[in-house]
Design an enzyme around this catalytic site. Structure first.
Site, short mmCIF file in Angstrom:
data_model
loop_
_atom_site.label_atom_id
_atom_site.label_comp_id
_atom_site.label_asym_id
_atom_site.label_seq_id
_atom_site.Cartn_x
_atom_site.Cartn_y
_atom_site.Cartn_z
N GLU A 144 -3.97 3.55 6.25
CA GLU A 144 -3.98 3.18 4.88
C GLU A 144 -4.57 4.64 3.92
OE1 GLU A 144 -4.80 -0.61 3.59
OE2 GLU A 144 -5.85 0.15 1.80
N SER A 164 -10.23 0.12 3.74
CA SER A 164 -9.53 -0.25 5.17
C SER A 164 -8.94 1.14 5.76
CB SER A 164 -8.22 -1.14 4.88
OG SER A 164 -8.85 -2.40 4.55
N ARG A 223 0.75 -1.20 -0.01
CA ARG A 223 0.12 0.06 -0.05
C ARG A 223 0.84 1.27 -0.10
NH1 ARG A 223 -1.76 -3.60 -1.23
NH2 ARG A 223 -3.76 -4.79 -0.60
C1 LIG Z 1 -15.53 -0.05 -0.26
C2 LIG Z 1 -13.89 -0.13 -0.29
C3 LIG Z 1 -13.13 -1.17 -0.57
C4 LIG Z 1 -11.89 -1.12 -0.86
N1 LIG Z 1 -11.17 -2.22 -1.01
C5 LIG Z 1 -9.72 -2.20 -1.23
C6 LIG Z 1 -8.91 -3.34 -1.32
O1 LIG Z 1 -9.33 -4.35 -1.10
N2 LIG Z 1 -7.74 -3.15 -1.79
C7 LIG Z 1 -7.08 -1.86 -1.96
O2 LIG Z 1 -5.64 -1.73 -2.14
N3 LIG Z 1 -7.70 -0.93 -1.66
C8 LIG Z 1 -8.89 -1.02 -1.27
N4 LIG Z 1 -9.90 0.29 -1.25
C9 LIG Z 1 -9.08 1.79 -1.33
C10 LIG Z 1 -9.14 2.15 -2.76
O3 LIG Z 1 -10.22 1.67 -3.65
C11 LIG Z 1 -8.09 1.86 -3.65
O4 LIG Z 1 -6.77 2.53 -3.01
C12 LIG Z 1 -7.96 2.66 -4.80
O5 LIG Z 1 -6.88 2.27 -5.83
C13 LIG Z 1 -7.87 4.19 -4.79
O6 LIG Z 1 -8.24 4.46 -6.09
P1 LIG Z 1 -9.01 5.87 -6.31
O7 LIG Z 1 -9.03 6.24 -7.74
O8 LIG Z 1 -10.16 6.13 -5.73
O9 LIG Z 1 -7.76 7.04 -5.79
P2 LIG Z 1 -8.18 8.25 -4.82
O10 LIG Z 1 -8.96 7.96 -3.68
O11 LIG Z 1 -8.93 9.31 -5.69
O12 LIG Z 1 -6.70 8.72 -4.45
C14 LIG Z 1 -5.74 8.07 -3.81
C15 LIG Z 1 -4.20 8.63 -4.02
O13 LIG Z 1 -4.06 8.41 -5.33
C16 LIG Z 1 -3.65 9.57 -5.97
N5 LIG Z 1 -3.96 9.39 -7.23
C17 LIG Z 1 -5.31 9.41 -7.86
N6 LIG Z 1 -5.21 9.14 -9.32
C18 LIG Z 1 -3.88 9.63 -9.43
C19 LIG Z 1 -3.19 9.48 -10.58
N7 LIG Z 1 -3.79 9.22 -11.76
N8 LIG Z 1 -1.78 10.00 -10.71
C20 LIG Z 1 -1.07 10.20 -9.62
N9 LIG Z 1 -1.63 10.08 -8.28
C21 LIG Z 1 -3.35 9.70 -8.43
C22 LIG Z 1 -4.53 10.76 -5.20
O14 LIG Z 1 -3.75 11.94 -5.41
C23 LIG Z 1 -4.52 10.17 -3.87
O15 LIG Z 1 -3.06 10.38 -3.04
C24 LIG Z 1 -11.13 0.17 -0.80
C25 LIG Z 1 -11.98 1.47 -0.72
C26 LIG Z 1 -13.48 1.29 -0.56
C27 LIG Z 1 -14.37 2.59 -0.50
#
Ligand SMILES: Cc1cc2nc3c(=O)[nH]c(=O)nc-3n(C[C@H](O)[C@H](O)[C@H](O)COP(=O)(O)OP(=O)(O)OC[C@H]3O[C@@H](n4cnc5c(N)ncnc54)[C@H](O)[C@@H]3O)c2cc1C
Length: 327
Positions: A296, A226, A176
């Protein structure tokens, strides 16, 4: 340049919606977060890069947001240009055993695309919300696999430099965590290597993972996945449950009765409520086990009273340390 001047300039370019004072609670899965001074959704990769180059040249603070599923945005919001990838970077290309996709593509969509092409290796991603970009930054993973197992190359934009291509090794994937967090790269596109497999077996795996999630996580409630990382070799959820924290709440922020490492927003929770709950959990777990839980979820924006929004400040800002008595 103030926010309204920035917004006016961006609107002249006709690159997609530009909003001022936009509540980020509308763009996060937690449904929490104060306003972004400027919020822009570029229509294409070219538009996105034009904005990035411009804010970089003018030293205007910016933040790139995917689907907002792993962030806890400060109640004070963000005095920056928030650039959403939700309209740009949506391409997917399948070539033999390789998939090349834009960083704005949803992971679930990518997993389904791989299945349609009878490619295995992305099944784990089917139930992880968010974009490919967010998944690269977080090295997202589930069910024993993670992004680092499949990523080959990543095209990024680097502040002060421009576009370059990274190998998976350059990206420095850890549990992570990645070098994206340190180098402030913006992910544009990634190529992933998969393997030909049996379509039925791939679909079975995907269904199994989706069912598992429905049974074990608070699907339907606003949350950000998480809250804490697992302190290897233990599980944050197990530790938090064992201190009796399920159901603890601060305002509308509640430790999920379904999974103790999830905090859900039952309506009007503020970032401050979630933070107070996280401090309380962290303190009690430390008192019982001498294990320090690390977050996380990513805190975005200033801390309380406008201080720098680092976890160190956030934990200790109000004396919420790890020594008794816990808050
Ligand atoms: C119900 C639920 C279940 C989940 N289960 C999991 C799981 O099983 N495993 C897991 O690993 N995660 C899980 N997550 C967390 C999350 O889904 C992941 O971390 C996901 O990859 C985040 O993607 P996002 O587009 O929403 O990122 P965001 O929340 O929009 O951003 C997260 C970070 O990434 C950066 N970012 C986003 N896009 C870019 C880009 N193109 N370039 C540079 N930086 C960028 C943002 O600036 C921020 O710092 C879960 C979340 C929820 C709500």
């Amino acid at each position: 340049m103030n926010a309204s001047e920035i917004a006016t300039e961006l609107r002249h370019w006709d690159i997609g919606p530009v909003l001022e004072n936009e509540p980020l609670s509308r763009h996060t899965s937690f449904r929490i977060g104060g306003p972004a001074s400027v919020y822009v959704q570029p229509n294409s990769q070219e538009d996105l890069i034009q904005i990035l180059n411009w804010v970089d040249q003018h030293e205007i603070p910016f933040f790139v947001l995917g689907q907002g599923t792993n962030v806890l945005v400060s109640d004070l919001g963000l005095d920056a240009v928030v650039i959403s990838t939700s309209r740009a970077l949506r391409h997917i290309l399948v070539d033999q055993e390789r998939i090349v996709a834009g960083a704005g593509v949803l992971l679930t969509k990518l997993a389904h695309k791989a299945h349609q092409a009878a490619l295995q290796g992305l099944e784990f991603a089917v139930s992880i919300p968010g974009t490919l970009g967010g998944a690269l930054v977080m090295n997202a993973g589930a069910h024993g696999s993670e992004m680092r197992n499949i990523v080959e190359q990543i095209r990024v934009w680097e502040p002060g430099y421009g576009i370059k291509t990274l190998s998976a090794t350059d990206a420095g994937f850890e549990y992570r965590r990645s070098q994206f967090m340190v180098r402030h790269w913006i992910a544009l596109e990634a190529s992933m290597t998969l393997k030909h497999g049996d379509m039925h077996a791939i679909l079975d795996n995907m269904r199994h993972f989706m069912d598992y999630r429905k049974r074990t996580q608070p699907v339907g409630d606003a949350n950000a996945g998480s809250v804490f990382k697992n302190p290897h070799p233990d599980y944050a959820g197990r530790l938090i449950e064992s201190i009796g924290a399920k159901g603890w709440h601060v305002g509308d922020a509640v430790v999920s009765p379904v999974h103790a490492n999830f905090i859900v927003n039952r309506g009007k929770a503020k970032a401050r409520d979630v933070l107070t709950l996280m401090r309380r959990i962290r303190c009690h777990v430390f008192q019982r086990y001498h294990i320090v839980l690390r977050p996380e979820v990513r805190w975005i924006g200033p801390g309380e009273g406008g201080t720098e929004g680092t976890w160190e400040n956030l934990w200790y800002g109000e004396g919420g340390g790890l020594q008794e008595p816990c808050e």
